[in-house]
Design an enzyme around this catalytic site. Structure first.
Site, PDB file in Angstrom:
ATOM      1  N   ASP A 120      -1.134  -9.892   8.125  1.00 27.72           N
ATOM      2  CA  ASP A 120      -0.918  -8.526   8.572  1.00 27.72           C
ATOM      3  C   ASP A 120       0.340  -8.012   7.857  1.00 27.72           C
ATOM      4  O   ASP A 120       0.976  -8.702   7.066  1.00 27.72           O
ATOM      5  CB  ASP A 120      -0.824  -8.454  10.102  1.00 27.72           C
ATOM      6  CG  ASP A 120      -1.114  -7.034  10.621  1.00 27.72           C
ATOM      7  OD1 ASP A 120      -1.045  -6.077   9.834  1.00 27.72           O
ATOM      8  OD2 ASP A 120      -1.392  -6.889  11.823  1.00 27.72           O
TER       9      ASP A 120
HETATM   10  C1  BGC Z   1      -1.840  -3.587  11.833  1.00 24.90           C
HETATM   11  C2  BGC Z   1      -3.198  -4.012  11.335  1.00 24.90           C
HETATM   12  C3  BGC Z   1      -3.616  -3.162  10.163  1.00 24.90           C
HETATM   13  C4  BGC Z   1      -2.545  -3.223   9.090  1.00 24.90           C
HETATM   14  C5  BGC Z   1      -2.892  -2.449   7.838  1.00 24.90           C
HETATM   15  C6  BGC Z   1      -0.825  -3.432  10.714  1.00 24.90           C
HETATM   16  O1  BGC Z   1       0.342  -2.858  11.152  1.00 24.90           O
HETATM   17  O2  BGC Z   1      -1.374  -4.525  12.772  1.00 24.90           O
HETATM   18  O3  BGC Z   1      -4.137  -3.956  12.371  1.00 24.90           O
HETATM   19  O4  BGC Z   1      -4.844  -3.611   9.658  1.00 24.90           O
HETATM   20  O5  BGC Z   1      -1.340  -2.704   9.627  1.00 24.90           O
HETATM   21  O6  BGC Z   1      -2.858  -1.096   8.054  1.00 24.90           O
END
Ligand code: BGC
Length: 765
Positions: free
Chosen positions: A301
């Site tokens: 993430d």
């Molecule tokens: C979130 C994810 C997301 C990623 C990309 C993160 O902050 O936790 O769910 O896919 O950002 O946007």
């Protein structure tokens, strides 16, 4: 067409079942730097320039920055939308085509970029797309066909945007209503999460998971694992989860996703048992790869490798963070900005023998396999012009249908709903004119705050009420805002007075309360009660003596026990999407008979946040002689609960056998007759629960095992048949093994977890 690296068409490759071999061959021709580049994902913001000020935005790719990333650092993946603002499908087509030009023409290896976006309830980042209800709402429909449909439409509209990879579905177990991402998932039950997640993935990837199909895309199950259960209820804070609990409740939906053939996974940004999941070899390699059999690609993430150092203080440097995460099993790092540092330190680590080359080969190969499966080498781009169904009426109807099937009637004293045509109505409350509160986060922007810019043609609740009930019958006063700030309290005092005055002239008050849009950390909460100003407005409306219909639009169940017993009706819309207001108005006027049921336990108090599958000690009843007072599990509304405008009776529960030997693979078949005893056609969700009466690890009071939503005409009877296997009665024991224990089980059929109509005893020998 063959490329310089000898790539053949994906159909051919799949026929020869040699994608793995092809990928290995491609990777064998790469330098270490090129392999590490494949493992690197950057945000598009890192390669853009110009001012993003619509309508005269000058935002564009910064070709120098792009070339630096792709040519000098061999970056293999890009994500996100600049400033998390939606763009047109044409914009995406052109921008990504420019990126692919550089990757496929100017690099030595000519490996396409894989672009990823969070299109989590429709194509979030594509203007004009068909936004659906959020996952929590889909779960409330108890009709998995809506998840399949949302997956199909989203895949199509995302491919129309030249994007082949979607960071969805969210499979985190929604057991804590405080958690700000509860609405992104399918609620508190592991079985519902498994069924809906499976269908959503099949919608995205197709029945055969042929993601080379340009109307399908690669799904990404997230956030593996245990993300939604931190002690504090706040995003990205520590959770303490024993392995048996992880396996029993959190793993099943991810396992079902693997069975569905999901191609990628994103990792939990949080911490379990004092170990960040991104650094956990046990979770990423032993559990996910070895025990669960996941063969696809593992992406981090946002910035989570760096956080092992900058946030968690587990690593003493970025370099050590990278070593821990890659050795734990991460294939691709969502860096997302300082890719140079990631590439440099990982190269050093390999050269120093701290990260084995085999790990790099493994990661790069899995990424190239994914790109081959998507046929990106031959078809690096898909073009918006080839997707005529984008935003079509049929897609939009699917979004409406899902909302209409999900909105849940929680209270209807004296059958006050549906409201009579011609009734005089006051619509009030902050959600009455807000599209943010109907759609939530990840709607044309990260926090959902830009929705009015992108969705002006859709109805808010007030618009929809006027359309259904007639303009002349519907008055509107804002009432209050979501905030409790003192300055608002003073400002809204006048609004209270106006609302009270307006209520004098109407028959009903439709009170639209709940939450504004949010997601992730900005949605963290210190108090689960509905905020004071909104509660105050409700009390003022109740004092008028008029009939009050409380309409909730909220990402998680905000506690309403200060007002719930006094209002006449309660309708939960969750986050019903772009057509949610229309579906709601159709329910209020009686065009649609509501049939949603809660996919979570609606708590009555902030200190009583227990899901339906709790232990018996949560229910220490006076009636059972435990104490001299009731210590009951007593939520506001039970899991699986929801009313409609008709009634059903259950009878004639049958089971085809009363016992089985514990290693039997035979089916157990149950059937029950359901009759619509009311005056109009309606849908019922028939639910099968099991209770293990005694077990070597304290059993849950009950667990959902099957469900089916059926439609019955007035007076009609249908027989619902459920088949289960002994595996459905198993649990994870002290040794973290799934076992079926001999003993007695109660199999119960009912219309909610707290409304069991018939039950039968079953014995495992
Ligand atoms: C979130 C994810 C997301 C990623 C990309 C993160 O902050 O936790 O769910 O896919 O950002 O946007």
């Amino acid at each position: 067409m063959a490329t310089t690296l000898g790539i053949v068409s994906v159909a051919q490759a799949q026929n020869n079942k040699d994608i793995d071999k092809q990928a290995a061959q491609i990777v064998s021709q790469m330098t270490l730097a090129e392999k590490i580049g494949q493992m690197t994902q950057v945000s598009i913001d890192a390669v853009c320039k110009g001012a993003d000020t619509p309508p005269t935005s000058t935002l564009q790719l910064d070709m120098d920055k792009l070339r630096d990333a792709v040519l000098n650092y061999h970056v293999g993946s890009i994500l996100n939308s600049p400033n998390t603002r939606a763009r047109t499908a044409q914009w995406w087509t052109e921008i990504i085509a420019q990126i692919q030009e550089v990757a496929m023409k100017e690099t030595r290896v000519k490996v396409p970029i894989i672009y990823g976006l969070d299109q989590i309830h429709g194509a979030t980042y594509t203007a004009g797309s068909t936004m659906f209800p959020q996952e929590i709402t889909l779960a409330a429909s108890w009709n998995p066909a809506h998840a399949r449909k949302m997956g199909e439409v989203t895949a199509y509209e995302t491919r129309a945007s030249n994007v082949p990879w979607n960071f969805s579905p969210v499979l985190d177990l929604g057991i804590d209503p405080r958690f700000p991402r509860q609405y992104e998932g399918f609620g508190e039950d592991p079985y519902i999460g498994s069924v809906f997640g499976y269908e959503l993935i099949k919608g995205y990837e197709g029945d055969d998971n042929n993601i080379a199909n340009p109307t399908k895309l690669a799904a990404c199950m997230k956030h593996f694992i245990g993300y939604s259960a931190p002690i504090s209820g706040k995003d990205r804070t520590p959770a303490y989860i024993p392995k048996s609990v992880l396996l029993e409740y959190h793993v099943p939906a991810f396992q079902a996703a693997i069975d569905a053939g999901v191609h990628t996974v994103m990792i939990n940004s949080g911490i379990i048992n004092n170990e960040p999941v991104h650094a956990s070899y046990d979770l990423l390699t032993t559990l996910l790869r070895d025990e669960m059999g996941f063969k696809g690609m593992i992406v981090t993430d946002w910035e989570d490798i760096n956080k092992l150092y900058t946030r968690d203080r587990l690593a003493t440097s970025i370099k050590e963070s990278v070593k821990l995460a890659i050795n734990a099993g991460i294939d691709m790092s969502m860096v997302p900005y300082d890719y140079k540092e990631f590439c440099t330190v990982l190269t050093e680590l390999v050269n120093e023998g701290e990260v084995p080359m085999s790990r790099i080969d493994d990661a790069a190969t899995r990424i190239v396999v994914l790109k081959l499966k998507l046929d990106l080498f031959n078809t690096p781009n898909t073009y918006s012009k080839d997707y005529p169904e984008f935003g079509s009426q049929a897609f939009r109807k699917a979004s409406y249908d899902a909302a209409a099937d999900a909105i849940t009637l929680l209270k209807n004293d004296n059958n006050i709903l549906p409201l009579k045509k011609g009734a005089k109505i006051l619509v009030t409350g902050p959600n009455a004119v807000s599209k943010r509160s109907l759609n939530g986060g990840w709607t044309f922007s990260w926090q959902g705050e830009k929705i009015d810019e992108f969705a002006s043609e859709y109805n808010n609740i007030l618009d929809a009420m006027k359309l259904k009930f007639g303009k002349e019958n519907v008055a509107y006063i804002p009432g209050v805002s979501y905030t409790d700030a003192v300055e608002y309290a003073t400002e809204y005092k006048n609004q209270f007075d106006e609302a009270i005055a307006a209520a004098k002239d109407v028959d009903y008050v439709v009170l639209c309360l709940g939450e504004n849009s949010y997601c992730e950390k900005p949605g963290d909460l210190d108090d689960l009660y509905l905020n004071d100003l909104q509660t105050e407005l409700a009390k003022e409306m109740l004092k008028t003596g008029k009939k009050v219909i409380l309409v909730l639009s909220e990402g998680r169940p905000r506690v309403i026990s200060k007002i719930s017993s006094k209002v006449d009706a309660i309708v939960q819309t969750y986050l019903p999407g772009l057509y949610g207001a229309d579906a709601l108005a159709d329910i209020l006027i009686g065009n649609v008979n509501p049939s949603g049921k809660l996919p979570y336990t609606y708590p009555a108090f902030p200190n009583s946040l227990v899901p339906y599958f709790h232990k018996h000690s949560e229910e220490q009843k006076k009636s059972e002689g435990v104490y001299n007072y009731e210590g009951d599990f007593n939520p506001e509304f039970h899991f699986g609960y929801g009313l409609g405008y008709t009634t059903f009776s259950y009878s004639n529960l049958k089971i085809d056998k009363k016992q089985l030997a514990k290693d039997s693979q035979e089916d157990i078949t149950l059937s029950i007759d359901i009759t619509n005893t009311g005056k109009r056609e309606g849908k019922e969700v028939v639910q099968l629960y099991s209770s293990d009466l005694f077990a070597s690890l304290i059993p849950d009071t009950k667990r959902l095992r099957r469900f089916e939503k059926i439609s019955l005409k007035a007076g009609e009877t249908k027989t619902v048949t459920f088949k289960i296997k002994l595996k459905d009665l198993s649990f994870i024991n002290m040794e973290n093994k799934r076992v079926v224990e001999p003993g007695d089980f109660e199999l119960q059929v009912g219309s909610s977890s707290n409304d069991i109509k018939e039950k039968v005893l079953f014995t495992v020998l």
